[in-house]
Design a protein around this motif. Structure first.
Motif, PDB file in Angstrom:
ATOM      1  N   ALA A  32     -36.673  60.846  56.379  1.00 25.90           N
ATOM      2  CA  ALA A  32     -36.684  60.137  57.663  1.00 25.90           C
ATOM      3  C   ALA A  32     -35.295  60.162  58.302  1.00 25.90           C
ATOM      4  O   ALA A  32     -35.145  60.441  59.500  1.00 25.90           O
ATOM      5  CB  ALA A  32     -37.152  58.697  57.459  1.00 25.90           C
ATOM      6  N   LYS A  33     -34.292  59.891  57.508  1.00 25.66           N
ATOM      7  CA  LYS A  33     -32.912  59.815  58.021  1.00 25.66           C
ATOM      8  C   LYS A  33     -32.445  61.185  58.533  1.00 25.66           C
ATOM      9  O   LYS A  33     -31.947  61.303  59.653  1.00 25.66           O
ATOM     10  CB  LYS A  33     -32.020  59.339  56.869  1.00 25.66           C
ATOM     11  N   ASP A  34     -32.641  62.220  57.718  1.00 25.02           N
ATOM     12  CA  ASP A  34     -32.046  63.516  58.047  1.00 25.02           C
ATOM     13  C   ASP A  34     -32.855  64.297  59.082  1.00 25.02           C
ATOM     14  O   ASP A  34     -32.315  65.170  59.754  1.00 25.02           O
ATOM     15  CB  ASP A  34     -31.859  64.350  56.779  1.00 25.02           C
ATOM     16  N   SER A  35     -34.146  63.997  59.191  1.00 22.30           N
ATOM     17  CA  SER A  35     -34.939  64.724  60.190  1.00 22.30           C
ATOM     18  C   SER A  35     -34.790  64.072  61.565  1.00 22.30           C
ATOM     19  O   SER A  35     -35.270  64.602  62.563  1.00 22.30           O
ATOM     20  CB  SER A  35     -36.407  64.769  59.786  1.00 22.30           C
ATOM     21  N   LYS A  36     -34.151  62.943  61.607  1.00 26.30           N
ATOM     22  CA  LYS A  36     -33.879  62.232  62.869  1.00 26.30           C
ATOM     23  C   LYS A  36     -35.133  62.127  63.736  1.00 26.30           C
ATOM     24  O   LYS A  36     -35.120  62.425  64.934  1.00 26.30           O
ATOM     25  CB  LYS A  36     -32.763  62.940  63.637  1.00 26.30           C
ATOM     26  N   GLY A  37     -36.231  61.744  63.107  1.00 28.29           N
ATOM     27  CA  GLY A  37     -37.455  61.516  63.865  1.00 28.29           C
ATOM     28  C   GLY A  37     -38.348  62.734  64.031  1.00 28.29           C
ATOM     29  O   GLY A  37     -39.430  62.636  64.602  1.00 28.29           O
ATOM     30  N   GLU A  38     -37.916  63.890  63.534  1.00 28.86           N
ATOM     31  CA  GLU A  38     -38.748  65.089  63.695  1.00 28.86           C
ATOM     32  C   GLU A  38     -39.921  65.127  62.730  1.00 28.86           C
ATOM     33  O   GLU A  38     -40.835  65.921  62.902  1.00 28.86           O
ATOM     34  CB  GLU A  38     -37.891  66.349  63.476  1.00 28.86           C
ATOM     35  N   ILE A  39     -39.850  64.324  61.662  1.00 30.79           N
ATOM     36  CA  ILE A  39     -40.932  64.303  60.673  1.00 30.79           C
ATOM     37  C   ILE A  39     -41.459  62.878  60.549  1.00 30.79           C
ATOM     38  O   ILE A  39     -40.683  61.921  60.502  1.00 30.79           O
ATOM     39  CB  ILE A  39     -40.423  64.796  59.293  1.00 30.79           C
ATOM     40  N   ASP A  40     -42.775  62.751  60.514  1.00 28.60           N
ATOM     41  CA  ASP A  40     -43.433  61.474  60.268  1.00 28.60           C
ATOM     42  C   ASP A  40     -43.448  61.224  58.762  1.00 28.60           C
ATOM     43  O   ASP A  40     -44.013  62.031  58.024  1.00 28.60           O
ATOM     44  CB  ASP A  40     -44.893  61.580  60.743  1.00 28.60           C
ATOM     45  N   VAL A  41     -42.873  60.141  58.320  1.00 33.52           N
ATOM     46  CA  VAL A  41     -42.822  59.871  56.882  1.00 33.52           C
ATOM     47  C   VAL A  41     -43.588  58.579  56.575  1.00 33.52           C
ATOM     48  O   VAL A  41     -43.300  57.530  57.150  1.00 33.52           O
ATOM     49  CB  VAL A  41     -41.370  59.725  56.382  1.00 33.52           C
ATOM     50  N   THR A  42     -44.585  58.694  55.689  1.00 37.80           N
ATOM     51  CA  THR A  42     -45.337  57.523  55.248  1.00 37.80           C
ATOM     52  C   THR A  42     -45.125  57.325  53.753  1.00 37.80           C
ATOM     53  O   THR A  42     -45.255  58.272  52.973  1.00 37.80           O
ATOM     54  CB  THR A  42     -46.850  57.707  55.519  1.00 37.80           C
ATOM     55  N   LEU A  43     -44.766  56.111  53.386  1.00 43.59           N
ATOM     56  CA  LEU A  43     -44.619  55.776  51.967  1.00 43.59           C
ATOM     57  C   LEU A  43     -45.771  54.861  51.555  1.00 43.59           C
ATOM     58  O   LEU A  43     -46.007  53.833  52.195  1.00 43.59           O
ATOM     59  CB  LEU A  43     -43.294  55.050  51.724  1.00 43.59           C
ATOM     60  N   ILE A  44     -46.491  55.259  50.504  1.00 45.94           N
ATOM     61  CA  ILE A  44     -47.589  54.437  49.996  1.00 45.94           C
ATOM     62  C   ILE A  44     -47.136  53.786  48.688  1.00 45.94           C
ATOM     63  O   ILE A  44     -46.839  54.489  47.713  1.00 45.94           O
ATOM     64  CB  ILE A  44     -48.849  55.288  49.759  1.00 45.94           C
ATOM     65  N   GLU A  45     -47.049  52.478  48.704  1.00 41.18           N
ATOM     66  CA  GLU A  45     -46.529  51.752  47.536  1.00 41.18           C
ATOM     67  C   GLU A  45     -47.254  50.397  47.474  1.00 41.18           C
ATOM     68  O   GLU A  45     -47.187  49.629  48.417  1.00 41.18           O
ATOM     69  CB  GLU A  45     -45.011  51.558  47.697  1.00 41.18           C
ATOM     70  N   PRO A  46     -47.941  50.110  46.363  1.00 39.08           N
ATOM     71  CA  PRO A  46     -48.745  48.876  46.322  1.00 39.08           C
ATOM     72  C   PRO A  46     -47.927  47.587  46.322  1.00 39.08           C
ATOM     73  O   PRO A  46     -48.365  46.589  46.886  1.00 39.08           O
ATOM     74  CB  PRO A  46     -49.545  49.017  45.027  1.00 39.08           C
ATOM     75  N   THR A  47     -46.750  47.581  45.697  1.00 39.04           N
ATOM     76  CA  THR A  47     -46.027  46.308  45.589  1.00 39.04           C
ATOM     77  C   THR A  47     -45.102  46.105  46.779  1.00 39.04           C
ATOM     78  O   THR A  47     -44.568  47.062  47.347  1.00 39.04           O
ATOM     79  CB  THR A  47     -45.197  46.242  44.295  1.00 39.04           C
ATOM     80  N   ARG A  48     -44.907  44.844  47.134  1.00 36.12           N
ATOM     81  CA  ARG A  48     -44.013  44.527  48.250  1.00 36.12           C
ATOM     82  C   ARG A  48     -42.578  44.319  47.786  1.00 36.12           C
ATOM     83  O   ARG A  48     -41.641  44.340  48.576  1.00 36.12           O
ATOM     84  CB  ARG A  48     -44.522  43.297  48.986  1.00 36.12           C
ATOM     85  N   MET A  49     -42.447  44.074  46.494  1.00 40.84           N
ATOM     86  CA  MET A  49     -41.108  43.888  45.912  1.00 40.84           C
ATOM     87  C   MET A  49     -40.983  44.867  44.767  1.00 40.84           C
ATOM     88  O   MET A  49     -41.819  44.885  43.868  1.00 40.84           O
ATOM     89  CB  MET A  49     -40.961  42.445  45.416  1.00 40.84           C
ATOM     90  N   TYR A  50     -39.946  45.698  44.820  1.00 40.14           N
ATOM     91  CA  TYR A  50     -39.722  46.679  43.754  1.00 40.14           C
ATOM     92  C   TYR A  50     -38.678  46.124  42.791  1.00 40.14           C
ATOM     93  O   TYR A  50     -37.567  45.799  43.192  1.00 40.14           O
ATOM     94  CB  TYR A  50     -39.235  47.992  44.366  1.00 40.14           C
ATOM     95  N   TYR A  51     -39.069  46.007  41.528  1.00 38.36           N
ATOM     96  CA  TYR A  51     -38.112  45.601  40.491  1.00 38.36           C
ATOM     97  C   TYR A  51     -37.652  46.840  39.747  1.00 38.36           C
ATOM     98  O   TYR A  51     -38.479  47.585  39.208  1.00 38.36           O
ATOM     99  CB  TYR A  51     -38.752  44.595  39.530  1.00 38.36           C
ATOM    100  N   THR A  52     -36.347  47.057  39.724  1.00 38.32           N
ATOM    101  CA  THR A  52     -35.828  48.247  39.065  1.00 38.32           C
ATOM    102  C   THR A  52     -35.983  48.114  37.551  1.00 38.32           C
ATOM    103  O   THR A  52     -35.663  47.077  36.980  1.00 38.32           O
ATOM    104  CB  THR A  52     -34.336  48.464  39.381  1.00 38.32           C
ATOM    105  N   CYS A  53     -36.474  49.189  36.926  1.00 36.63           N
ATOM    106  CA  CYS A  53     -36.497  49.210  35.465  1.00 36.63           C
ATOM    107  C   CYS A  53     -35.068  49.228  34.948  1.00 36.63           C
ATOM    108  O   CYS A  53     -34.753  48.581  33.954  1.00 36.63           O
ATOM    109  CB  CYS A  53     -37.254  50.424  34.958  1.00 36.63           C
ATOM    110  N   PHE A  54     -34.200  50.034  35.629  1.00 33.13           N
ATOM    111  CA  PHE A  54     -32.798  49.998  35.218  1.00 33.13           C
ATOM    112  C   PHE A  54     -32.222  48.618  35.536  1.00 33.13           C
ATOM    113  O   PHE A  54     -32.493  48.035  36.564  1.00 33.13           O
ATOM    114  CB  PHE A  54     -31.982  51.128  35.864  1.00 33.13           C
TER     115      PHE A  54
END
Lengths: 235, 421
Positions: free
Chosen positions: B51-73
Motif C-alpha cells: 500500500a505504501k510503496d504503490s502510492k494508491g496504484e494497488i488495492d490492498v485488502t487484509l483479511i484478519e479475524p482478530t482486532r488485536m494482534y498479540y505478538t508471539c515474540f
C-alpha cells in the motif's frame, strides 16, 4: 599540568627529534594546542574530574564508557559493551568523526578532519596514561590501522530508489520515524557519516555482530544508496 | 463487512485483463488487487509495504479475524513478568490509515480459478495476487492424549493472546513446590528458541514466587537452538530447577492426560500442576485449503515467495517451506518485503530488486541476560540459502548481555512499527 608530564614531554621531544619523525607517532606539544578544543568538556592531568565529558587520564587500553560515576550516552555504552577499547587506532577513528563510530554519542564535536591533528592530540593524551607505560614500543605507538575510506567510495552517488528498497532490511530494527528505543536512529544522517559508519561495520572496525553481518554483505554502491535514502527521510 | 460492492462487479473483467497482460494495470475497471490473508509479521508487513510503496496504484485488502494482534515474540517476556499483555497487543488502525482495507473475518477457502477468497461471514474477495501468511496450526494427534479441546487444561500458548494469559494464570496458581511441565515440539516449528526462552522466563517467575518448584521439559529433539547458551543460563540463574529430558532419554515418548493432569515420559508417569503442550506444527489451514501445501508446509520459490503450486499465490513466514530461514517473526517480515517488491513489480511494472533476506532472534534468559543468533540469506534456484551468520558466545560479560537485551527491546519497537505503521 603535573610535573611528571612536563618531564615526559621533554623526553618525548627528544625522542621525536631523533626517531619519531619517520614513524609518525605525533607531536605531543602540537597535540596540547589541539587539545584546547577538548578541554572545555574533558579534564586531563592531576586532579582531573568528570565534567561535561569524562576525564581522560589513563584512557589507553580502557573499555569505552567504563568509568563508574559518569553517565554515558546509550550509544557509547553500547559500543563499549560490544568490546570497543581505546587505543591509538580506535581513538583516531573516533576523533575523526565521533558520531560515525558511536551514533547518538552526546559528544557533540564534529571531529578532527586533519590526520596530523589527531596524531598529535593522541600523542598528547598518551602522556596521561601510565598503563601501558609511555614507551615507544608500547600501545598506543603500535601502528594504527588506517580507517580512511577510499575517496572514491565516499564520492559514490547513491540511488535513493534502490536505497528505499534496501532500507526495508534496516527498518525491521531501526525505526523509519527516527525513534530510538534501544536501537539508534539512522535517519537524517549526513551521507558521509552514514557511509563511514557502514564501512566501519563492514570492515569489522566497529563492534556489533548484527551490524557487521548486515553491512558485510552490502557493496559500496548499496551502502551509498542507503545513505542517500536515509539522508532524505523526514524524522 | 467493509468490502465495497464495486470490487465484486469489477472482478471478472479485471481478471481477464490481468491474465492476458500481467504486467499491465487491470483493465479500465480499476486498480490491480492484492489480498493478504493473516495480519501477523508476514501479512501485515506485506500489506503495509504494498500500500505504501504503490502510492494508491494497488488495492490492498487484509483479511484478519482478530482486532488485536498479540505478538508471539516477547510473549515469553510477558510470562516472565517483564511485559504486560497490553505491551504486546497491536491494533490494525495504523494499517487502515496507511490505505489498507482491513477486513476482520476468517478466510475459509480459495477459488484459484475464479481468483477469489471466501469469507466465513459470507461473500468473497477477488484478487489478482494472493498473499497467504496464516502462521501455524497444530498437527492432529501429535501428542498422545492432547487435542485442541484440551487447550484450556493444558495450554499451548504458542499463538499469543488469551492462551498466554491462561498459561500465566496457571503459573501464578501453582502450589508451592509444584511441577511445571513442557512438551516441546519436533522440528520444524515456529520460533526455534521460543520453548527454551519460555523455560527461562517460567524459571525466573518461579524463582521469585515459588522457589522450590520444578520444571520438567520433555523434548523429542537431541539438541535445540542456542542450547549451550540456555543451559549455561539455567545453571547460572536457576540451578537445579530445570530438568530437560531430550530424545536420548525418552523425551519423545510422551503422552498426557489432561483430566488427571499427568505427563508420561517413556512409560514413567508424573503428576504435574501446569502442562504446556507445544505440539508438532503445520502451515495455517488456509494454505492447505488453497491447495498450495505439500505435506505440512507450502513450498515456495526463493526469489519472490510465490508458491510452487500457483504463481499468483504467495506464502510468507511460518507456513512457507523456503529453505534455510528459521520460522520467526523477523524472517516473515523480511520475506514480506521481498514479496511486496515482487508483487508490486508484477502488477505495476515498478522496478524489482534482487531478494535479500535476514533474521535475528533475541532471547532473554534472566533479567538483563539477553542472547542472540542471526544470519543473512539469499535466493538460489532451489531455496533460500544461508550466506553468513553469528551467535552469542557462552561466558560473555554481563555488560554484553545487557546490551543485547536492550537491543532486543529496540528491535521490538522497530519491527512492530514496521509491520503496523
Amino acid at each position: 599540568m603535573a610535573r611528571r608530564n612536563i618531564l615526559s614531554i621533554l623526553l618525548s621531544a627528544v625522542v621525536l627529534c631523533t626517531a619519531a619523525a619517520a614513524d609518525d607517532f605525533g607531536d605531543p606539544e602540537a597535540g596540547e594546542k589541539v587539545y584546547k578544543q577538548c578541554k572545555s568538556c574533558h579534564q586531563l592531568g592531576e586532579g582531573a574530574k568528570h565534567r561535561i565529558g569524562p576525564h581522560l587520564n589513563g584512557i589507553f587500553g580502557r573499555q569505552a564508557a567504563s568509568h563508574e560515576g559518569f553517565r554515558y550516552s546509550k550509544a557509547l555504552v553500547r559500543v563499549g559493551a560490544g568490546g570497543l577499547e581505546w587505543h591509538a587506532d580506535t581513538l583516531d577513528t573516533f576523533l575523526e568523526n565521533p558520531r560515525a563510530m558511536a551514533s547518538g554519542t552526546r559528544m557533540s564535536f564534529k571531529g578532527l578532519k586533519d590526520a596530523e591533528d589527531r596524531l598529535n592530540v593522541i600523542a598528547y593524551l598518551r602522556q596521561f596514561s601510565d598503563n601501558p607505560a609511555d614507551i615507544p614500543e608500547a600501545d598506543p605507538t603500535a601502528t594504527a590501522t588506517d580507517h580512511n575510506l577510499d575517496p572514491a567510495i565516499l564520492a559514490l552517488k547513491g540511488d535513493p530508489e534502490y536505497g528505499a528498497y534496501l532500507s526495508s532490511e534496516c527498518t525491521t530494527c531501526h525505526q523509519a520515524t527516527g525513534g530510538d528505543d534501544g536501537i539508534p536512529s539512522i535517519v537524517l544522517w549526513p551521507e558521509e557519516d552514514f557511509v563511514i559508519a557502514m564501512h566501519a561495520y563492514k570492515n569489522k572496525d566497529r563492534p556489533n555482530p548484527v551490524m557487521q553481518m548486515m553491512a558485510g554483505r552490502l557493496n559500496a554502491e548499496e551502502i551509498a544508496a542507503l545513505a542517500a535514502y536515509f539522508a532524505t527521510l523526514e524524522e | 463487512m467493509t468490502l465495497n460492492r464495486r470490487k465484486f462487479i469489477g472482478s471478472t473483467a479485471a481478471v481477464a485483463a490481468v491474465l492476458s497482460a500481467p504486467m499491465v494495470k487491470a483493465g479500465g475497471h480499476g486498480k490491480p488487487r492484492v489480498v493478504v490473508v493473516g495480519g501477523g509479521a508476514g501479512g501485515a508487513t506485506a500489506a503495509r509495504y504494498i500500500a505504501k510503496d504503490s502510492k494508491g496504484e494497488i488495492d490492498v485488502t487484509l483479511i484478519e479475524p482478530t482486532r488485536m494482534y498479540y505478538t508471539c515474540f516477547f510473549s515469553n517476556l510477558y510470562l516472565g513478568g517483564f511485559k504486560e499483555i497490553s505491551d504486546i497487543g497491536h491494533t490494525y488502525g495504523g494499517l487502515a490509515a496507511g490505505g489498507v482495507n482491513v477486513v476482520h473475518d476468517w478466510a475459509v477457502g480459495v477459488d484459484r480459478d475464479a481468483k477469489t477468497v471466501a469469507l466465513a461471514g459470507g461473500g468473497s474477495v477477488p484478487y489478482d495476487k494472493l498473499i497467504l501468511s496464516p502462521g501455524i496450526d497444530f498437527v492432529d494427534g501429535a501428542v498422545e492424549g492432547w487435542d485442541l479441546s484440551a487447550q484450556n487444561a493444558m495450554p499451548h500458548a504458542y499463538k499469543a493472546g488469551s492462551q498466554s494469559e491462561l498459561l500465566k494464570a496457571q503459573l501464578k496458581a501453582m502450589p508451592q513446590g509444584g511441577t511445571f511441565a513442557m512438551v516441546a515440539p519436533p522440528n520444524p516449528y515456529r520460533c526455534p528458541p521460543g520453548p527454551y526462552e519460555r523455560v527461562s522466563m517460567v524459571a525466573h517467575f518461579l524463582k521469585q514466587n515459588n522457589p522450590t518448584a520444578k520444571i520438567i521439559v520433555a523434548d523429542p529433539k537431541e539438541k535445540f537452538s542456542k542450547m549451550a547458551l540456555f543451559q549455561e543460563g539455567w545453571n547460572n540463574h536457576y540451578a537445579g530447577m530445570v530438568d530437560w529430558v531430550g530424545s536420548d532419554f525418552g523425551g519423545g515418548e510422551v503422552s498426557v492426560d489432561p483430566g488427571a493432569m499427568t505427563l508420561t515420559i517413556d512409560g514413567e508417569v508424573t503428576n504435574v500442576d501446569v502442562c504446556n503442550v507445544i505440539p508438532a506444527m503445520k502451515a495455517g489451514r488456509i494454505a492447505e485449503l488453497a491447495g498450495v501445501t505439500d505435506g505440512n508446509w507450502a513450498p515456495v520459490n526463493a526469489a519472490d515467495m510465490s508458491t510452487k503450486a500457483d504463481a499468483d499465490i504467495y506464502v510468507l513466514g511460518d507456513a512457507s517451506q523456503q529453505g534455510d530461514m528459521p520460522k520467526s517473526g523477523f524472517s516473515a517480515n523480511s520475506q514480506a518485503k521481498v514479496c511486496a517488491n515482487a508483487v508490486r513489480g508484477a502488477l505495476t511494472g515498478s522496478k524489482v530488486f534482487p531478494a535479500k533476506f535476514s533474521n535475528t532472534c533475541w532471547s532473554l534468559i534472566a533479567p538483563n541476560d539477553g542472547v542472540k543468533v542471526g544470519a543473512t540469506y539469499e535466493a538460489t534456484q532451489e531455496k533460500i540459502a544461508k550466506v553468513d551468520g553469528f551467535i552469542s558466545a557462552t561466558g560473555e560479560t554481563s555488560d554484553v548481555r545487557k546490551a543485547t537485551y536492550e537491543e532486543s527491546e529496540g528491535w521490538y519497537t522497530g519491527i512492530t512499527t514496521d509491520m503496523m505503521g
